[in-house]
Design an enzyme around this catalytic site. Structure first.
Site, mmCIF file in Angstrom:
data_model
loop_
_atom_site.group_PDB
_atom_site.id
_atom_site.type_symbol
_atom_site.label_atom_id
_atom_site.label_comp_id
_atom_site.label_asym_id
_atom_site.label_seq_id
_atom_site.Cartn_x
_atom_site.Cartn_y
_atom_site.Cartn_z
ATOM 1 N N ASN A 8 0.864 -1.178 0.000
ATOM 2 C CA ASN A 8 0.000 0.000 0.000
ATOM 3 C C ASN A 8 0.902 1.230 0.000
ATOM 4 O OD1 ASN A 8 -1.837 1.999 0.521
ATOM 5 N ND2 ASN A 8 -2.848 0.927 2.213
ATOM 6 N N ARG A 90 -2.219 -1.930 -3.823
ATOM 7 C CA ARG A 90 -3.443 -1.162 -3.677
ATOM 8 C C ARG A 90 -3.347 0.057 -4.587
ATOM 9 N NH1 ARG A 90 -4.696 3.518 0.436
ATOM 10 N NH2 ARG A 90 -6.798 3.921 -0.272
ATOM 11 N N HIS A 179 -12.551 2.837 -0.789
ATOM 12 C CA HIS A 179 -12.559 1.803 0.266
ATOM 13 C C HIS A 179 -13.176 0.494 -0.219
ATOM 14 C CE1 HIS A 179 -12.860 5.135 3.587
ATOM 15 N NE2 HIS A 179 -11.600 4.785 3.403
ATOM 16 N N ARG A 240 -12.020 15.653 6.532
ATOM 17 C CA ARG A 240 -12.806 15.988 5.323
ATOM 18 C C ARG A 240 -14.247 16.333 5.691
ATOM 19 N NH1 ARG A 240 -11.289 10.589 2.630
ATOM 20 N NH2 ARG A 240 -9.026 10.774 2.700
ATOM 21 N N GLU A 383 -7.782 -5.364 4.587
ATOM 22 C CA GLU A 383 -7.586 -5.067 3.167
ATOM 23 C C GLU A 383 -6.368 -5.788 2.605
ATOM 24 O OE1 GLU A 383 -8.854 -0.584 2.602
ATOM 25 O OE2 GLU A 383 -8.330 -1.027 4.661
#
Ligand code: ADP
Length: 396
Positions: A8, A90, A179, A240, A383
């Site tokens: 990642n 990823r 995601h 955010r 993940e």
């Protein structure tokens, strides 16, 4: 034994996990932080709790990966680099092209580069890392696992914005979500826990970390998700804003004397959300510690919970029902009170939380009452494992 590395890569970091496959055993994992800055931090955890750490300047991703491969043999985690038969990467933006994980050959790599328009901070770094892997491990299969793939099943009704249609046709301006790997992992697991074929399930997955999104998974397919063209949309997140009225932008720019829209978007990405509302921190733990004495922190938490609840309600309507709601990621797995408050507002559709079962962190468990019509699960996301599984599937 055959090993797969799940990678990642961010613009200044590289997280990785090495698995023995198909046994799915983690043999080592690590992170390189502050790549390109002074005092980069290079860490490997392996064996039975051993840790290797160096702090030194690491100029770029290529040097970081060199160090990583050297240390894997040096520390005898593997005997030779040939053991690493697969590398799963990823990738943030897969656009409309990558509908599932894919082997990354030169043509695919070019596409990953071209999709940088949709993820300028991520795709170029990820493409660069794949090139380094191609160079240093020429016999290893590189696979791209895209954050957006899982959401490519969304119907037009949910991915189109209500703006002139030609902007979609000409510029691919639409909802892509993010995601996806996490939503895919936990929805699959939830169907197993429900004991039903996934095709017969309606599941709402809540990935609540620093970045956060909710997805409606109908019959195993994402049919709607809260993030949008970019990860800025949807829920209130660490920094955010989530959904806001676009008309606020010119209004605030005038008040703040901003002339570049990028500065405004920067505020929405980096200075808003829990951080902006509370004025203290983007980290939920800090807000929980402050909520008794700080009203802004308390309200920020309430807003976070409200947005999660609203999306769940909306997706139950989208799917005309729901069998299970899943909480995952940092806040979803650990914030007991948040789960209780969110579900408490959903009793109207037969969803009830068992306070005792909910009193748990970070482990897979059903947290709804025995007679709750809608099951509620806490499922830790993984993940990296999903990435390793995708590589394994493409190696055959
Ligand atoms: P990222 O999106 O960076 O991967 P994580 O999934 O690690 O984020 O989630 C980070 C968030 O999880 C932070 O807001 C953090 O405060 C929150 N978190 C971690 N532990 C707890 C806890 N015990 N209670 C509440 N929130 C927690």
């Amino acid at each position: 034994m055959s090993k797969t590395i799940a990678v990642n890569a961010g613009s200044s970091s590289l997280k990785w996990q090495l698995y023995t496959m198909p046994e799915e055993v983690v043999v080592a994992k690590g992170i390189v932080e502050r790549i390109g800055l002074n005092d980069s931090i290079f860490t490997i955890k392996y064996g039975s709790g051993e840790k290797y750490e160096v702090i030194k300047d690491i100029e770029d991703h290529e040097i970081a990966i060199h160090m990583l491969l050297d240390q894997l043999t040096e520390l005898k985690i593997i005997e030779s680099l040939e053991e690493i038969t697969g590398a799963g990467h990823r990738i943030v933006a897969g656009g409309e092209h990558f509908k599932e994980s894919a082997i990354i050959d030169d043509a695919a790599l070019k596409l990953v580069d071209e999709l940088a328009e949709f993820a300028p901070l991520h795709n170029p770094a990820e493409a660069k890392v794949i090139r380094v892997f191609q160079k240093l491990l020429p016999d290893t299969l590189n696979v791209g696992v895209f954050d957006t793939s899982f959401h490519t099943t969304m119907p037009e009704v949910n991915y189109l914005y209500s703006i002139p249609k030609e902007y979609y046709e000409k510029f691919a301006a639409r909802k892509y979500g993010a995601h996806g790997t996490s939503h895919r992992f936990v929805s699959k697991r939830a169907a197993e826990l429900l004991g039903k074929p996934i095709e017969e399930t309606k599941i709402i997955t809540c990935h609540l970390g620093n970045g956060a999104s909710v997805t409606a998974v109908d019959g195993g397919k994402s049919v709607d998700t809260s993030m949008g063209f970019t990860p800025l949309a949807g829920l209130t997140m660490g920094t955010r804003s989530g959904d806001i009225d676009a008309s606020l932008l010119p209004y605030l720019m005038e008040k703040l004397n901003l002339t570049d829209i990028k500065d405004m978007i920067d505020i929405l990405n980096k200075k808003s959300g829990l951080f902006g509302l509370s004025g203290i921190s983007s980290d939920m733990r800090d807000l929980l510690a402050a909520e008794e004495t700080n009203k802004d922190a308390k309200v920020a938490i309430e807003i976070f919970e409200d947005r999660v609840r609203k999306y769940i309600g909306s997706y139950a309507a989208t799917m005309n029902g729901v069998d299970a709601i899943v909480f995952t990621a940092g806040i979803g797995e650990n914030d007991i009170e948040m789960r209780e408050n969110v579900i408490h507002g959903l009793t109207w559709f037969g969803c009830e939380i068992d306070r005792e079962k909910n009193n748990v962190r970070g482990k897979e468990v059903e947290i709804s009452t025995a007679d709750s019509k809608v099951k509620v699960f806490l499922i830790p996301t993984d993940e990296e494992l999903m990435i390793a599984r995708d590589v394994q599937a493409l190696q055959k």
